[in-house]
Design an enzyme around this catalytic site. Sequence first.
Site, PDB file in Angstrom:
ATOM      1  N   TYR A   1      -0.641  -1.446  10.293  1.00  0.00           N
ATOM      2  CA  TYR A   1      -0.928  -1.911   8.924  1.00  0.00           C
ATOM      3  C   TYR A   1       0.167  -1.413   7.970  1.00  0.00           C
ATOM      4  CZ  TYR A   1      -3.199  -1.826   4.308  1.00  0.00           C
ATOM      5  OH  TYR A   1      -3.485  -1.964   2.966  1.00  0.00           O
TER       6      TYR A   1
ATOM      7  N   SER B   1       0.837  -1.196   0.000  1.00  0.00           N
ATOM      8  CA  SER B   1       0.000   0.000   0.000  1.00  0.00           C
ATOM      9  C   SER B   1       0.874   1.250   0.000  1.00  0.00           C
ATOM     10  CB  SER B   1      -0.858  -0.048   1.270  1.00  0.00           C
ATOM     11  OG  SER B   1      -1.282   1.236   1.631  1.00  0.00           O
TER      12      SER B   1
HETATM   13  N1  LIG Z   1      -8.643  -1.603  -1.025  1.00  0.00           N
HETATM   14  C1  LIG Z   1      -7.714  -0.667  -0.943  1.00  0.00           C
HETATM   15  O1  LIG Z   1      -8.010   0.532  -0.962  1.00  0.00           O
HETATM   16  C2  LIG Z   1      -6.259  -1.038  -0.859  1.00  0.00           C
HETATM   17  C3  LIG Z   1      -5.276  -0.033  -0.910  1.00  0.00           C
HETATM   18  C4  LIG Z   1      -3.943  -0.377  -0.823  1.00  0.00           C
HETATM   19  C5  LIG Z   1      -3.578  -1.712  -0.701  1.00  0.00           C
HETATM   20  N2  LIG Z   1      -4.534  -2.676  -0.654  1.00  0.00           N
HETATM   21  C6  LIG Z   1      -4.137  -4.042  -0.475  1.00  0.00           C
HETATM   22  O2  LIG Z   1      -4.747  -4.852  -1.444  1.00  0.00           O
HETATM   23  C7  LIG Z   1      -5.075  -6.114  -0.884  1.00  0.00           C
HETATM   24  C8  LIG Z   1      -6.551  -6.415  -1.096  1.00  0.00           C
HETATM   25  O3  LIG Z   1      -7.325  -5.367  -0.614  1.00  0.00           O
HETATM   26  P1  LIG Z   1      -8.884  -5.527  -0.400  1.00  0.00           P
HETATM   27  O4  LIG Z   1      -9.400  -4.186  -0.050  1.00  0.00           O
HETATM   28  O5  LIG Z   1      -9.481  -6.288  -1.539  1.00  0.00           O
HETATM   29  O6  LIG Z   1      -8.771  -6.442   0.894  1.00  0.00           O
HETATM   30  P2  LIG Z   1      -9.647  -7.141   1.990  1.00  0.00           P
HETATM   31  O7  LIG Z   1     -11.053  -6.931   1.755  1.00  0.00           O
HETATM   32  O8  LIG Z   1      -9.070  -6.722   3.246  1.00  0.00           O
HETATM   33  O9  LIG Z   1      -9.354  -8.678   1.808  1.00  0.00           O
HETATM   34  C9  LIG Z   1      -9.270  -9.217   0.598  1.00  0.00           C
HETATM   35  C10 LIG Z   1      -9.404 -10.708   0.678  1.00  0.00           C
HETATM   36  O10 LIG Z   1      -8.611 -11.238   1.735  1.00  0.00           O
HETATM   37  C11 LIG Z   1      -9.400 -12.151   2.479  1.00  0.00           C
HETATM   38  N3  LIG Z   1      -8.947 -12.118   3.866  1.00  0.00           N
HETATM   39  C12 LIG Z   1      -8.821 -11.048   4.682  1.00  0.00           C
HETATM   40  N4  LIG Z   1      -8.416 -11.446   5.901  1.00  0.00           N
HETATM   41  C13 LIG Z   1      -8.263 -12.793   5.840  1.00  0.00           C
HETATM   42  C14 LIG Z   1      -7.879 -13.792   6.780  1.00  0.00           C
HETATM   43  N5  LIG Z   1      -7.572 -13.481   8.031  1.00  0.00           N
HETATM   44  N6  LIG Z   1      -7.841 -15.067   6.380  1.00  0.00           N
HETATM   45  C15 LIG Z   1      -8.171 -15.412   5.125  1.00  0.00           C
HETATM   46  N7  LIG Z   1      -8.527 -14.522   4.185  1.00  0.00           N
HETATM   47  C16 LIG Z   1      -8.588 -13.227   4.552  1.00  0.00           C
HETATM   48  C17 LIG Z   1     -10.836 -11.681   2.324  1.00  0.00           C
HETATM   49  O11 LIG Z   1     -11.744 -12.769   2.364  1.00  0.00           O
HETATM   50  P3  LIG Z   1     -12.531 -13.332   3.626  1.00  0.00           P
HETATM   51  O12 LIG Z   1     -13.114 -12.157   4.323  1.00  0.00           O
HETATM   52  O13 LIG Z   1     -13.544 -14.231   2.993  1.00  0.00           O
HETATM   53  O14 LIG Z   1     -11.547 -14.076   4.448  1.00  0.00           O
HETATM   54  C18 LIG Z   1     -10.824 -11.146   0.889  1.00  0.00           C
HETATM   55  O15 LIG Z   1     -11.041 -12.191  -0.021  1.00  0.00           O
HETATM   56  C19 LIG Z   1      -4.675  -6.060   0.576  1.00  0.00           C
HETATM   57  O16 LIG Z   1      -3.413  -6.659   0.731  1.00  0.00           O
HETATM   58  C20 LIG Z   1      -4.586  -4.580   0.871  1.00  0.00           C
HETATM   59  O17 LIG Z   1      -3.640  -4.298   1.877  1.00  0.00           O
HETATM   60  C21 LIG Z   1      -5.875  -2.372  -0.727  1.00  0.00           C
END
Ligand SMILES: NC(=O)c1ccc[n+]([C@@H]2O[C@H](COP(=O)([O-])OP(=O)(O)OC[C@H]3O[C@@H](n4cnc5c(N)ncnc54)[C@H](OP(=O)(O)O)[C@@H]3O)[C@@H](O)[C@H]2O)c1
Length: 269
Positions: free
Chosen positions: A160, A147
């Site tokens: 984080y 991120s």
């Molecule tokens: N969205 C943003 O704005 C943003 C910005 C910068 C970086 N990122 C990075 O991009 C990645 C994805 O972001 P996102 O917003 O799509 O993420 P998210 O909603 O936090 O999680 C994405 C996926 O990870 C799974 N997950 C989360 N915690 C878990 C756990 N303890 N065990 C197993 N599975 C788990 C969730 O499924 P379940 O809930 O079904 O387990 C979901 O499928 C992350 O690494 C995040 O740090 C996101």
Amino acid sequence: MVDKTEFLARYGKWGIVAGASEGIGATYAEELASRGLNLILVARRAELLRSLASNLSTKYSVETKILALDLSRSDAFEQIAQSTNDLEIGLLVYNAAFSAIGPFLERPVDDHIKEINTNAFTPLNLIYLFAENMLARGRGGILLMSSLSAFQGSAYISTYAATKAFNIVLAEGLWEEWRERGVDVLVCVSGAVKTPNYVASEPEQTGGLGDMTINPDQVVSEALNALGKGPYVIPGRMNRISSFVMRHLLPRKMTVKFMGRILRGMYVK
Ligand SMILES: NC(=O)c1ccc[n+]([C@@H]2O[C@H](COP(=O)([O-])OP(=O)(O)OC[C@H]3O[C@@H](n4cnc5c(N)ncnc54)[C@H](OP(=O)(O)O)[C@@H]3O)[C@@H](O)[C@H]2O)c1
């Protein structure tokens, strides 16, 4: 245009997407399946995984397996090891993350530890698990999600951001260790993305920068395009420009304060 044969020769036969049930992870899964990769999909919500796996198998004629599992558990990588020991894993995409938003002391210490486990401990162990065989085969890929908050201290998401900084530095080091041994390591350093989790966090404003959020499709397409080309990628032109200014033109103290102002506006109600 992606050469699917070349992609499979480099990253087949199986890919694993950790954090695949929705958002960016589900988009990675779709794009990888469309390139013909068999997939192991990992997340906690089995129903979402089942439905995604069944769609991808039907649509792209690939094999899929699901693993409903909490990646914050200290034995998560062992469970993955048991479920994959007869498969040739050519690509690891670690996308899952936990973000405990809010003033540091207002979150229980267990939340901070859960961030370390989900975002750093488990991906480290999975890399350790799969990289040895990839190196022995002389081919493979490892893609970590990070991120823009990780380029400096980021108030209200301090742990984080620190775990995401770990991913950047780890990936860069491994990229240099393995780049001439056929294993591509990449960290995707993303700005805000319109995922269900991001929207659910109810960000209120972005510090006067306007809406710079991008879509999961753009993240995944730019990340997979960058795999094999360098240690990191920042998806989105505006994100690349703002991160250049913050990292190279402003004093670090000022970027920490600026980030703090943005995050206070977004999350301190
Ligand atoms: N969205 C943003 O704005 C943003 C910005 C910068 C970086 N990122 C990075 O991009 C990645 C994805 O972001 P996102 O917003 O799509 O993420 P998210 O909603 O936090 O999680 C994405 C996926 O990870 C799974 N997950 C989360 N915690 C878990 C756990 N303890 N065990 C197993 N599975 C788990 C969730 O499924 P379940 O809930 O079904 O387990 C979901 O499928 C992350 O690494 C995040 O740090 C996101």
